[in-house]
Design a protein around this motif. Structure first.
Motif, PDB file in Angstrom:
ATOM      1  N   LEU A 485      29.525  47.927 -19.098  1.00 37.71           N
ATOM      2  CA  LEU A 485      30.394  48.971 -18.568  1.00 37.71           C
ATOM      3  C   LEU A 485      31.288  48.431 -17.453  1.00 37.71           C
ATOM      4  O   LEU A 485      32.465  48.767 -17.373  1.00 37.71           O
ATOM      5  N   PHE A 486      30.739  47.565 -16.590  1.00 34.22           N
ATOM      6  CA  PHE A 486      31.537  46.968 -15.520  1.00 34.22           C
ATOM      7  C   PHE A 486      32.614  46.042 -16.083  1.00 34.22           C
ATOM      8  O   PHE A 486      33.721  45.967 -15.547  1.00 34.22           O
ATOM      9  N   ILE A 487      32.292  45.352 -17.178  1.00 36.86           N
ATOM     10  CA  ILE A 487      33.295  44.496 -17.809  1.00 36.86           C
ATOM     11  C   ILE A 487      34.440  45.340 -18.366  1.00 36.86           C
ATOM     12  O   ILE A 487      35.622  45.035 -18.164  1.00 36.86           O
ATOM     13  N   SER A 488      34.083  46.432 -19.010  1.00 38.95           N
ATOM     14  CA  SER A 488      35.122  47.287 -19.605  1.00 38.95           C
ATOM     15  C   SER A 488      35.965  47.978 -18.542  1.00 38.95           C
ATOM     16  O   SER A 488      37.148  48.275 -18.758  1.00 38.95           O
ATOM     17  N   ASN A 491      35.553  45.456 -13.240  1.00 34.68           N
ATOM     18  CA  ASN A 491      35.044  45.378 -11.874  1.00 34.68           C
ATOM     19  C   ASN A 491      34.353  44.021 -11.713  1.00 34.68           C
ATOM     20  O   ASN A 491      33.152  43.877 -11.946  1.00 34.68           O
ATOM     21  N   VAL A 492      35.127  43.022 -11.317  1.00 36.79           N
ATOM     22  CA  VAL A 492      34.617  41.654 -11.304  1.00 36.79           C
ATOM     23  C   VAL A 492      33.513  41.460 -10.269  1.00 36.79           C
ATOM     24  O   VAL A 492      32.597  40.654 -10.464  1.00 36.79           O
ATOM     25  N   VAL A 493      33.562  42.189  -9.164  1.00 33.67           N
ATOM     26  CA  VAL A 493      32.527  42.044  -8.135  1.00 33.67           C
ATOM     27  C   VAL A 493      31.166  42.472  -8.673  1.00 33.67           C
ATOM     28  O   VAL A 493      30.160  41.763  -8.524  1.00 33.67           O
ATOM     29  N   LEU A 494      31.125  43.637  -9.329  1.00 29.85           N
ATOM     30  CA  LEU A 494      29.858  44.118  -9.879  1.00 29.85           C
ATOM     31  C   LEU A 494      29.422  43.303 -11.092  1.00 29.85           C
ATOM     32  O   LEU A 494      28.223  43.099 -11.303  1.00 29.85           O
ATOM     33  N   VAL A 495      30.369  42.836 -11.875  1.00 34.99           N
ATOM     34  CA  VAL A 495      30.005  41.968 -12.999  1.00 34.99           C
ATOM     35  C   VAL A 495      29.311  40.712 -12.477  1.00 34.99           C
ATOM     36  O   VAL A 495      28.284  40.271 -13.017  1.00 34.99           O
ATOM     37  N   SER A 496      29.844  40.134 -11.410  1.00 37.25           N
ATOM     38  CA  SER A 496      29.235  38.935 -10.824  1.00 37.25           C
ATOM     39  C   SER A 496      27.829  39.218 -10.321  1.00 37.25           C
ATOM     40  O   SER A 496      26.920  38.390 -10.487  1.00 37.25           O
ATOM     41  N   ALA A 497      27.640  40.377  -9.695  1.00 35.84           N
ATOM     42  CA  ALA A 497      26.324  40.703  -9.147  1.00 35.84           C
ATOM     43  C   ALA A 497      25.307  41.005 -10.239  1.00 35.84           C
ATOM     44  O   ALA A 497      24.122  40.705 -10.093  1.00 35.84           O
ATOM     45  N   PHE A 498      25.743  41.598 -11.361  1.00 36.00           N
ATOM     46  CA  PHE A 498      24.816  42.023 -12.416  1.00 36.00           C
ATOM     47  C   PHE A 498      24.617  40.945 -13.496  1.00 36.00           C
ATOM     48  O   PHE A 498      23.792  41.127 -14.386  1.00 36.00           O
ATOM     49  N   ALA A 507      30.072  35.620 -19.374  1.00 40.57           N
ATOM     50  CA  ALA A 507      30.692  34.338 -19.044  1.00 40.57           C
ATOM     51  C   ALA A 507      32.173  34.287 -19.397  1.00 40.57           C
ATOM     52  O   ALA A 507      32.991  33.863 -18.564  1.00 40.57           O
ATOM     53  N   PRO A 508      32.599  34.663 -20.628  1.00 39.75           N
ATOM     54  CA  PRO A 508      34.042  34.615 -20.935  1.00 39.75           C
ATOM     55  C   PRO A 508      34.883  35.458 -19.973  1.00 39.75           C
ATOM     56  O   PRO A 508      35.976  35.041 -19.559  1.00 39.75           O
ATOM     57  N   TYR A 509      34.384  36.647 -19.636  1.00 43.22           N
ATOM     58  CA  TYR A 509      35.115  37.513 -18.706  1.00 43.22           C
ATOM     59  C   TYR A 509      35.241  36.844 -17.338  1.00 43.22           C
ATOM     60  O   TYR A 509      36.319  36.816 -16.739  1.00 43.22           O
ATOM     61  N   LEU A 510      34.146  36.271 -16.823  1.00 45.89           N
ATOM     62  CA  LEU A 510      34.166  35.636 -15.511  1.00 45.89           C
ATOM     63  C   LEU A 510      35.093  34.419 -15.489  1.00 45.89           C
ATOM     64  O   LEU A 510      35.825  34.207 -14.515  1.00 45.89           O
TER      65      LEU A 510
END
Length: 619
Positions: A485-488, A491-498, A507-510
């Motif tokens: 959901l964070f990827i969609s 929200n890169v900050v929450l994606v990094s934390a989760f 990984a591709p998104y980051l």
């Protein structure tokens, strides 16, 4: 008269010592004194001897003049020492002294730099003073009065270090010196002296008298400090009550704090009175400090009346605004210590603890907060701050009822309460239930609700996982669907934390969000790299080297140091080749040295597990 004559002769002898004894033969100045010496010799034989010695000097040859001049000087010195006076004019008084058991064993060569630091101005003194205190050079009797005088220091950090050194190093030994140096008409330095005397001496009649003198006759700074300290003396209640109505705002504030410490019925009545007057902002913190259940119950009753007045007042009336402002102050009184977690205007960035006195009247407090949050008539722009504080207080109470009240808030469209609802739900619901209830709000990322919820989730992450940069969140605490959901919602900050090793799908998104050109000065890059190292992405070391190559640092943040320490040992030679010996890379060089020096049993090819060891070496 005779002694003055001898002093005159001695002065001439000294002149000849400087000019040279060869010039003594026939000296006119000594010859001019001869008749007076011979006349005095008629009544005192010693003057005849001095006259004869003077004649010998005047008639001596150049070869004998030095010996004759020394003989005259010796005789003069002996006679003058017998003619001196040892008594002091005036009335004698006993000398009052204090025995301070401090040695003077430290050589002056070591002591002098410390004395210079304390008596001069200039850069670099703070670190030098810290080192001197660490080495114990200040524990010398000669340094004590200088250290106490240095409390007048204008540089705040040095003044604070000096104050701590006196408190912890000298302790009560410094009290006599502080009392001798204090000036009740002084400034900030004398405020520090007064506070130290009070702390080191404890409650006593002498200290009380000193505080009274400062409170009634001292400068403004001393007056305010003394009034605040008088809270330890209940017998000064009447004076503090009088001062709480002083013309100066600072004096009233200090008196209210002192009354909170006294805690008598009259003191608490005055605090309650101040809360309902123009001094309500000054009264909030003293009421919190008073920790009086009786007083808080009165305030809860007053707050309930303000709710009724607000609801009954017509919209946009002055009475309605006044009721909201008064209610806000009364709700603030129910809080405990407030701590800022981040620089933000949003209320959820505050962690507000509940005071023990409020816990003792939880039932009354809960009823008031439920009325504030549940009443439809109370939803208005004027009450937004009041409702935020009420919600924060409910979270601080942290019972099932208080959390349920927030979760099931009847006005679910109140965006400003969404963060509080989420935090309460995080405590009560299972991970899957939490996701099902709140995830629909993130389906439209541009809405105010989505932004508020994202901030609330990030707040929970920071509070629950202080080391979220390197470790991320715990998988068992959150539903796995949050990551997608964070990827969609981008929200890169929450994606990094989760992002966790168990689910490397982010990984591709980051990698797409990584901005190599920005280097490590971009904190988002740092968070992304932590996530990539966490899932052990194969390109992580190479990417980190590229980021380091594009960075210039005078100082590294702790998280950035920890990230660089995650480099595998095999990449250290390449790291050294990139940074060279440039001075602004010095901290990275220290980390590289530590990685290479780490014991083999601590090394993993990913570099994890090293940070604690490296920190101990860098400190």
């Amino acid at each position: 008269m005779s002694v003055e004559l001898l002093h005159d002769l001695q002065q001439e002898v000294r002149r000849l010592f400087i000019a040279g004894s060869a010039l003594a033969q026939g000296d006119l100045r000594i010859a001019k004194l001869q008749p007076q010496l011979k006349k005095l010799g008629e009544s005192a034989p010693v003057f005849n001897r001095i006259a004869d010695a003077s004649d010998a000097v005047l008639t001596a040859s150049r070869e004998d003049s030095a010996v004759k001049l020394l003989e005259l000087a010796t005789l003069l010195s002996a006679v003058l020492h017998t003619q001196g006076k040892t008594e002091t004019a005036g009335e004698l008084h006993p000398v009052i002294s204090t025995g301070i058991p401090l040695s003077t064993d430290i050589s002056y060569r070591r002591l002098k730099p410390l004395l210079d630091i304390l008596t001069t101005k200039g850069q670099g003194r703070l670190e030098q003073l810290r080192q001197a205190v660490q080495d114990g050079i200040h524990m010398d009797l000669r340094a004590l009065p200088v250290m106490c005088r240095a409390l007048d220091e204008t540089f705040p950090e040095i003044a604070e270090l000096i104050t701590d050194t006196i408190r912890t190093g000298y302790g009560q030994l410094a009290v006599p010196v502080l009392r001798e140096q204090i000036n009740v008409q002084g400034g900030k330095g004398d405020v520090r002296r007064l506070q130290l005397i009070h702390q080191l001496s404890g409650v006593s009649a002498e200290v009380e008298q000193l505080l009274l003198n400062a409170a009634t006759q001292g400068s403004v700074d001393l007056k305010i400090a003394a009034i605040s300290l008088l809270g330890d003396y209940k017998q000064q209640e009447s004076l503090l009550l009088e001062l709480s109505r002083d013309k100066r705002k600072e004096v009233r504030q200090a008196a209210l704090h002192a009354l909170a410490s006294i805690g008598t019925d009259a003191a608490l009545d005055r605090l309650c009175e101040a809360l309902t007057s123009k001094d309500r902002d000054l009264a909030v913190e003293p009421i919190r400090r008073a920790q009086s259940v009786k007083l808080l119950r009165r305030i809860i009753g007053l707050a309930s009346q303000q709710v009724e007045q607000f609801v009954s007042a017509s919209p946009e009336s002055k009475e309605r605004t006044k009721a909201a402002e008064q209610l806000h102050a009364e709700v603030l009184c129910l809080h405990g210590v407030e701590t800022e977690l981040a620089s933000s205007n949003m209320s959820w960035h505050r962690r507000i603890t509940i005071s023990p006195a409020t816990l003792a009247c939880t039932e009354e407090c809960f009823a008031l907060l439920r009325t504030i949050l549940s009443s439809a008539e109370f939803i208005a722009p004027e009450t937004e701050v009041v409702r935020d504080n009420a919600a924060e207080l409910l979270l601080s109470i942290n019972t099932e009822d208080s959390n349920r009240l927030l979760m099931e808030h009847p006005h679910t469209n109140a965006v400003n309460l969404l963060a509080f609802r989420f935090r309460a739900a995080y405590r009560q619901l299972r991970p899957s239930e939490l996701y099902e209830r709140f995830s629909p709000l993130l389906e439209r990322p541009a809405t105010a609700e989505a932004k508020e919820l994202s901030d609330a989730i990030w707040h929970v992450v920071k509070v629950q996982y202080p080391d979220n940069d390197s470790r991320g969140v715990k998988v068992e605490d959150w539903d796995s669907r949050w990551l997608r959901l964070f990827i969609s919602s981008d929200n890169v900050v929450l994606v990094s934390a989760f992002t966790q090793r168990s689910d490397p799908s982010s990984a591709p998104y980051l990698l797409a969000k990584l901005d190599i050109k920005a280097g490590l000065s971009n904190y988002i890059n740092v968070r992304i790299m932590f996530a990539l190292f966490r899932i052990r992405h194969a390109e992580s070391p190479e990417l980190l080297l590229q980021l380091i190559e594009r960075s210039r640092y005078h100082h590294l943040y702790e998280s950035t140091k920890q990230l660089i320490a995650a480099l595998p040992r095999s990449y250290v030679p390449r790291l050294r080749a990139i940074i060279g010996d440039e001075w602004y890379y010095r901290e990275i060089i220290e980390i590289a040295d530590a990685i290479e020096a780490a014991p083999t049993d601590l090394i993993e090819e990913s570099g994890s597990g090293l940070w604690r060891w490296i920190t101990s070496k860098l400190s």
